[in-house]
Design a protein around this motif. Structure first.
Motif, PDB file in Angstrom:
ATOM      1  N   ASN A 159       0.828  -1.207   0.000  1.00  0.00           N
ATOM      2  CA  ASN A 159       0.000   0.000   0.000  1.00  0.00           C
ATOM      3  C   ASN A 159       0.864   1.259   0.000  1.00  0.00           C
ATOM      4  OD1 ASN A 159      -2.758  -1.251   0.455  1.00  0.00           O
ATOM      5  ND2 ASN A 159      -1.664  -2.047   2.249  1.00  0.00           N
ATOM      6  N   ILE A 161       0.766   4.910   1.595  1.00  0.00           N
ATOM      7  CA  ILE A 161       0.084   5.740   2.591  1.00  0.00           C
ATOM      8  C   ILE A 161       0.580   7.174   2.461  1.00  0.00           C
ATOM      9  CG2 ILE A 161      -0.465   6.045   5.027  1.00  0.00           C
ATOM     10  CD1 ILE A 161      -1.413   3.380   3.825  1.00  0.00           C
ATOM     11  N   VAL A 168      -4.211   5.226   9.976  1.00  0.00           N
ATOM     12  CA  VAL A 168      -4.800   4.039   9.358  1.00  0.00           C
ATOM     13  C   VAL A 168      -4.851   2.947  10.416  1.00  0.00           C
ATOM     14  CG1 VAL A 168      -4.614   2.308   7.531  1.00  0.00           C
ATOM     15  CG2 VAL A 168      -3.814   4.653   7.114  1.00  0.00           C
ATOM     16  N   ALA A 179      -3.348  -0.574  -2.291  1.00  0.00           N
ATOM     17  CA  ALA A 179      -4.228   0.601  -2.272  1.00  0.00           C
ATOM     18  C   ALA A 179      -3.417   1.875  -2.087  1.00  0.00           C
ATOM     19  CB  ALA A 179      -5.257   0.480  -1.153  1.00  0.00           C
ATOM     20  N   VAL A 181      -3.768   5.344  -0.129  1.00  0.00           N
ATOM     21  CA  VAL A 181      -4.577   5.833   0.983  1.00  0.00           C
ATOM     22  C   VAL A 181      -4.034   7.175   1.455  1.00  0.00           C
ATOM     23  CG1 VAL A 181      -5.457   5.326   3.292  1.00  0.00           C
ATOM     24  CG2 VAL A 181      -5.018   3.443   1.689  1.00  0.00           C
ATOM     25  N   VAL A 183      -4.566  10.044   4.148  1.00  0.00           N
ATOM     26  CA  VAL A 183      -5.235  10.283   5.436  1.00  0.00           C
ATOM     27  C   VAL A 183      -5.096  11.732   5.898  1.00  0.00           C
ATOM     28  CG1 VAL A 183      -5.064   7.900   6.201  1.00  0.00           C
ATOM     29  CG2 VAL A 183      -3.185   9.476   6.685  1.00  0.00           C
ATOM     30  N   VAL A 188      -8.592   6.471   8.348  1.00  0.00           N
ATOM     31  CA  VAL A 188      -9.130   5.324   7.615  1.00  0.00           C
ATOM     32  C   VAL A 188      -9.169   4.130   8.567  1.00  0.00           C
ATOM     33  CG1 VAL A 188      -8.699   3.663   5.760  1.00  0.00           C
ATOM     34  CG2 VAL A 188      -8.412   6.120   5.337  1.00  0.00           C
ATOM     35  N   CYS A 201      -8.347   3.538  -4.533  1.00  0.00           N
ATOM     36  CA  CYS A 201      -7.842   4.843  -4.106  1.00  0.00           C
ATOM     37  C   CYS A 201      -8.780   5.399  -3.035  1.00  0.00           C
ATOM     38  CB  CYS A 201      -7.774   5.816  -5.278  1.00  0.00           C
ATOM     39  SG  CYS A 201      -6.587   5.334  -6.554  1.00  0.00           S
ATOM     40  N   ILE A 202      -8.210   5.720  -1.883  1.00  0.00           N
ATOM     41  CA  ILE A 202      -9.002   6.195  -0.747  1.00  0.00           C
ATOM     42  C   ILE A 202      -8.483   7.552  -0.298  1.00  0.00           C
ATOM     43  CG2 ILE A 202      -9.631   5.788   1.668  1.00  0.00           C
ATOM     44  CD1 ILE A 202      -9.231   2.776   1.080  1.00  0.00           C
ATOM     45  N   ARG A 203      -9.382   8.493  -0.176  1.00  0.00           N
ATOM     46  CA  ARG A 203      -9.065   9.771   0.453  1.00  0.00           C
ATOM     47  C   ARG A 203      -9.952   9.889   1.686  1.00  0.00           C
ATOM     48  NH1 ARG A 203      -6.953  15.074  -0.928  1.00  0.00           N
ATOM     49  NH2 ARG A 203      -6.122  14.133  -2.831  1.00  0.00           N
ATOM     50  N   GLY A 204      -9.329   9.749   2.881  1.00  0.00           N
ATOM     51  CA  GLY A 204     -10.093   9.694   4.120  1.00  0.00           C
ATOM     52  C   GLY A 204     -10.903  10.956   4.384  1.00  0.00           C
TER      53      GLY A 204
END
Length: 389
Positions: A159, A161, A168, A179, A181, A183, A188, A201-204
């Motif tokens: 991942n 970060i 996380v 992924a 991520v 934060v 997250v 794709c994650i945007r907290g």
């Protein structure tokens, strides 16, 4: 042991329809936890509900015979200072924030003899859109509540970060591989046995609760909550899935609230912004009219057991009741009545035997039965609609 009753304020419960057609207000998920779960973590006791009559069959109220009950307004999100003030109440006292009652000690039908003002302005769910509007605040709070003084499971080096890795947290059995991520805008949280597939794709902030799954290549923007045992893919922004619902394929969902046992078919997309960029009106089930929200962004509000076929397109601020099945091309109306099915060519009443057959099959996939009490609640709702019409 404290006896704690989470009381639905009738006007608030009505404002939160269709999400509260099938649950008390305290069972709404906000952040990582439901409102009830937040209180239970912070104020141990025996909990029950004081809600509308037909829901009381499933959610009964437990009174202490001596009248020593702490009665909390169920739409209020707790904080440490508030919990301390509630626990310190004496019989006959109420805790207030201005004119709004936060809690009282005694019985619901007896007026308090003393009202104490709480200086903290509470975060509370008064309207449907508050569920996603305040989700960032609730998620930050729950993240600290659940993770402080605890160690996350190791984060895989596959991942990427962006920001502080301490923002996380992976519970036991959680899996996240390949992924990206970020934060910096919010934490997250990946729940027990939940999975984030590669390419996500994650945007907290993000809460992915127990047993849920984010599909490959999904794009998730905060503050989003995916309740337990959901499957989510495509593009999602600032939305709340209460639990046990699927949006497993491509399509956009933003500033939305999805109940339990819902399914959004492949390519399903919901607008959250008018072409005019104007202020949004949202259908109020209790008032039977459109009400001004003051918001520029509002997407889809969907009650439990509702379904949308592939490539369904929802207009900005569409409200879908309980037990709706919409399919076919074109935009449905911005309010679909509970227990109806059809397309833009016309909606008609749902056959309840067929509805229960489908609901039983859907719930069995998560090893949860459709109980006789569940059936009774849904039949009562259906009868209320027939009585109104």
């Amino acid at each position: 042991m404290l006896n704690i009753i989470l009381r639905d304020i009738p006007d608030v419960h009505a404002n939160l329809l269709p999400i509260t057609l099938t649950r008390p207000v305290a069972d709404i998920r906000s952040g990582i936890l439901t409102i009830r779960e937040k209180w239970e973590h912070m104020l141990p006791g025996v909990y029950s509900y004081l809600t509308t009559d037909y829901l009381s069959v499933k959610y009964p109220c437990i009174y202490r015979p001596d009248g020593d009950n702490i009665i909390i307004s169920s739409h209020i999100l707790p904080t440490p200072d508030m919990v301390e003030a509630v626990a310190a109440l004496k019989i006959g006292q109420a805790l207030m924030a201005g004119d709004e009652e936060l809690a009282r000690r005694g019985t619901p039908d007896e007026e308090p003899t003393e009202r104490l003002q709480h200086t903290e302005v509470p975060t509370a769910l008064h309207h449907l859109y508050d569920i996603f509007r305040y989700n960032d605040i609730a998620l930050e709070f729950d993240f600290l509540l659940l993770t402080q003084s605890r160690q996350s499971q190791p984060i895989s080096p596959t991942n990427t970060i962006i920001g502080n890795p301490g923002r996380v947290f992976l519970e036991d059995g959680a899996s996240m591989e390949g992924a990206i991520v970020n934060v910096n805008a919010g934490p997250v949280y990946i729940g027990r046995d939940a999975e984030v597939m590669e390419g996500t794709c994650i945007r907290g902030g993000l809460a992915l609760c127990k047993g849920s799954q984010i599909k490959m290549g999904a794009k998730i923007y905060g503050a989003t909550t995916i309740g337990p045992h959901c499957k989510v893919g495509g593009e999602v922004a600032n939305s709340v899935f209460i639990g046990y619902s699927n949006k497993a394929h491509d399509g956009f969902l933003g500033n939305s609230v999805i109940g339990e046992w819902c399914n959004l078919g492949a390519g399903c997309t919901a607008s959250n912004l008018k072409n005019t960029y104007g202020s949004i009106k949202l259908w109020s089930i209790s008032e039977e009219r459109f009400v001004r929200t003051g918001l520029q962004f509002c997407g889809l509000i969907m009650g439990d057991h509702s379904k949308a076929g592939i490539n369904t397109m929802f207009n900005t601020a569409t409200v879908v009741g309980v037990g709706v099945n919409f399919y076919g091309p074109g935009f449905p109306r911005t309010y679909l009545t509970s227990f109806t099915q059809g397309s833009t060519a016309g909606m008609h009443d749902m056959d309840m035997d067929a509805f229960f057959d489908t609901a039983s099959k859907v719930m069995a996939r998560r090893n949860i039965p459709l109980t006789e009490i569940d059936r009774e609640i849904l039949i009562t709702l259906r009868q209320q609609l027939l009585d109104i019409s």
